[in-house]
Design an enzyme around this catalytic site. Structure first.
Site, PDB file in Angstrom:
ATOM      1  N   GLY A 158       1.867  -2.433   3.966  1.00  8.31           N
ATOM      2  CA  GLY A 158       1.943  -1.571   5.269  1.00  8.31           C
ATOM      3  C   GLY A 158       3.071  -1.570   5.967  1.00  8.31           C
ATOM      4  O   GLY A 158       3.613  -0.425   6.581  1.00  8.31           O
ATOM      5  N   THR A 217      -6.484  -0.210  -0.951  1.00  5.47           N
ATOM      6  CA  THR A 217      -6.623   1.114  -0.114  1.00  5.47           C
ATOM      7  C   THR A 217      -7.053   2.233  -1.181  1.00  5.47           C
ATOM      8  O   THR A 217      -6.727   2.136  -2.247  1.00  5.47           O
ATOM      9  CB  THR A 217      -5.250   1.254   0.550  1.00  5.47           C
ATOM     10  OG1 THR A 217      -5.229   0.304   1.316  1.00  5.47           O
ATOM     11  CG2 THR A 217      -5.347   2.378   1.050  1.00  5.47           C
ATOM     12  N   THR A 235      -0.319   3.365  -0.747  1.00  6.86           N
ATOM     13  CA  THR A 235      -1.059   2.153  -0.686  1.00  6.86           C
ATOM     14  C   THR A 235       0.136   1.038  -0.800  1.00  6.86           C
ATOM     15  O   THR A 235       1.062   1.007  -1.726  1.00  6.86           O
ATOM     16  CB  THR A 235      -1.987   1.876  -1.711  1.00  6.86           C
ATOM     17  OG1 THR A 235      -2.510   0.544  -1.948  1.00  6.86           O
ATOM     18  CG2 THR A 235      -1.584   2.237  -3.148  1.00  6.86           C
ATOM     19  N   GLY A 236      -0.020  -0.071  -0.264  1.00  3.75           N
ATOM     20  CA  GLY A 236       0.912  -1.332  -0.533  1.00  3.75           C
ATOM     21  C   GLY A 236       1.065  -2.135   0.851  1.00  3.75           C
ATOM     22  O   GLY A 236       0.286  -1.780   1.809  1.00  3.75           O
ATOM     23  N   VAL A 252      -2.261  -2.924  12.610  1.00  3.87           N
ATOM     24  CA  VAL A 252      -2.696  -1.733  12.057  1.00  3.87           C
ATOM     25  C   VAL A 252      -1.481  -1.408  11.025  1.00  3.87           C
ATOM     26  O   VAL A 252      -0.378  -1.757  11.417  1.00  3.87           O
ATOM     27  CB  VAL A 252      -2.570  -0.573  13.246  1.00  3.87           C
ATOM     28  CG1 VAL A 252      -2.897   0.781  12.408  1.00  3.87           C
ATOM     29  CG2 VAL A 252      -3.802  -0.606  14.245  1.00  3.87           C
ATOM     30  N   GLY A 253      -1.995  -1.072   9.710  1.00  6.25           N
ATOM     31  CA  GLY A 253      -1.057  -0.830   8.882  1.00  6.25           C
ATOM     32  C   GLY A 253      -0.640   0.883   8.706  1.00  6.25           C
ATOM     33  O   GLY A 253      -0.742   1.257   9.773  1.00  6.25           O
ATOM     34  N   ASP A 254      -0.087   0.933   7.314  1.00  8.09           N
ATOM     35  CA  ASP A 254       0.410   2.445   7.602  1.00  8.09           C
ATOM     36  C   ASP A 254      -0.664   3.485   6.984  1.00  8.09           C
ATOM     37  O   ASP A 254      -0.262   4.693   7.406  1.00  8.09           O
ATOM     38  CB  ASP A 254       1.300   2.342   6.283  1.00  8.09           C
ATOM     39  CG  ASP A 254       0.794   2.032   4.805  1.00  8.09           C
ATOM     40  OD1 ASP A 254      -0.086   1.017   4.811  1.00  8.09           O
ATOM     41  OD2 ASP A 254       0.699   2.643   3.912  1.00  8.09           O
TER      42      ASP A 254
END
Ligand code: ASP
Length: 327
Positions: free
Chosen positions: A245, A191, A242-243, A220-222
């Site tokens: 999510g 990301t 980033t990571g 859907v992620g963070d």
């Protein structure tokens, strides 16, 4: 002589009171280990990060609005196949690309986000349009794409996002999953995100991603969740994460860092370290953040083997890094 001394003093006062600027960016965190990457690939990352942070800093020094700087540097990263954002995004289980992005301005807490878009070249530009030209904060999938068309964004063919490297990552991911093995590819990192303090004293944060390799069911992620992957508030800080999510959503990582500064009076470093090295490690969530505060301090904090990162703080000190050791 007295005149000269007077102008010298004036200069000193002016430079001491000039609004400082600062920038920090990331290109993803994960199992980036020394020796696993060829010298040439490592060089391209370092050169890219250095050029991007230098360009952003120049724009800030020239007085450009923080939103313009965040969007233009993220777009540069979205256009590069090195990162998991825009071109070079990871593949979903079905072999598609579903992109997420968000942006936030710390003055009035204006924010915009998009999730699951497939035909928009620059998700971060669309997130900004949601913030500035719609009454909403977050638009998803088909709705976000109709809004993009109404706003004059050109539709691009989804094949624009394809890269051989990410296709291989999906194939490996599927093979491991089907064999019931642990996934040995780095399937969820890359990301991009940028945070700045601009000449007007505003903090701005933005994040853009393709999400996680092999994601399904409209996951859907963070990154597009305000407070999780992105947050900015002039009273505290601007953060891009980033990571993994799911953990960043549960721990509202970006907002938590800013809230710790605002309410618990932690410094930027303390707040970021507490969340990334204590809260997240305890929960089993890997990743990192870049953050900047209202004085132009920067923090680049991660609990993974590495994080592509670069920053220039208010004193002009530059850092560019890939590997690292977590304290
Ligand atoms: N945070 C992103 C997501 O979970 C992935 C990443 O940062 O690499 O979608």
């Amino acid at each position: 002589m007295r005149y000269l001394f007077g102008s010298f003093l004036l200069c000193l006062v002016a430079s001491a009171s000039a609004q400082p600027v600062a920038i920090a960016l990331h290109g993803g965190a994960g199992t980036i280990e020394r020796g696993k990457m060829s010298g040439e690939v490592e060089r391209s990352y370092r050169e890219f990060l250095d050029a991007a942070v230098t360009a952003g800093h120049r724009q800030l020094q020239a007085g450009d609005d923080g939103l313009d700087v965040v969007v233009s540097i993220i777009q540069r990263m979205e256009e590069s196949p090195l990162f998991n954002a825009g071109k070079g995004s990871v593949y979903t289980w079905e072999g598609r690309h579903e992109l997420d992005a968000s942006i936030m301005h710390g003055d009035r807490l204006d924010a915009g986000a998009v999730a699951g878009v497939t035909t928009v070249q620059s998700p971060i530009a669309l997130a900004r349009a949601v913030m500035e030209r719609s009454p909403h904060v977050m638009l998803t999938a088909k709705g976000a794409e109709s809004f993009a068309r109404e706003q004059g964004f050109p539709m691009i063919a989804p094949s624009y996002f394809e890269t051989e490297r990410r296709k291989k990552a999906l194939d490996n991911y599927k093979r491991s999953r089907r064999a019931g093995r642990d996934v040995d590819v780095d399937y969820k990192f890359g990301t991009v995100g940028v945070v700045v303090l601009d000449r007007q004293g505003n903090l701005v944060a933005g994040t853009s991603t393709g999400g996680m390799t092999g994601k399904r069911w409209g996951r859907v992620g963070d990154a597009p969740i305000i407070g999780a992957g992105t947050y900015a508030d002039n009273r505290s800080c601007a953060v891009s994460a980033t990571g993994h999510g799911e953990y960043f959503i549960r721990h509202t990582v970006s907002r938590d860092i800013c809230a710790r500064m605002q309410f618990a009076r932690q410094t930027l470093d303390e707040a970021a370290a507490t969340v990334i090295h204590e809260e997240l490690v305890h929960a089993g969530g890997d990743g990192g953040v870049v953050a900047v505060d209202a004085k132009g301090n920067v923090a680049l904090v991660f609990n993974t083997a590495g994080m592509y990162r670069a920053s220039i703080d208010s004193t002009g000190q530059k850092q560019v890094g890939i590997y690292g050791t977590a304290p």
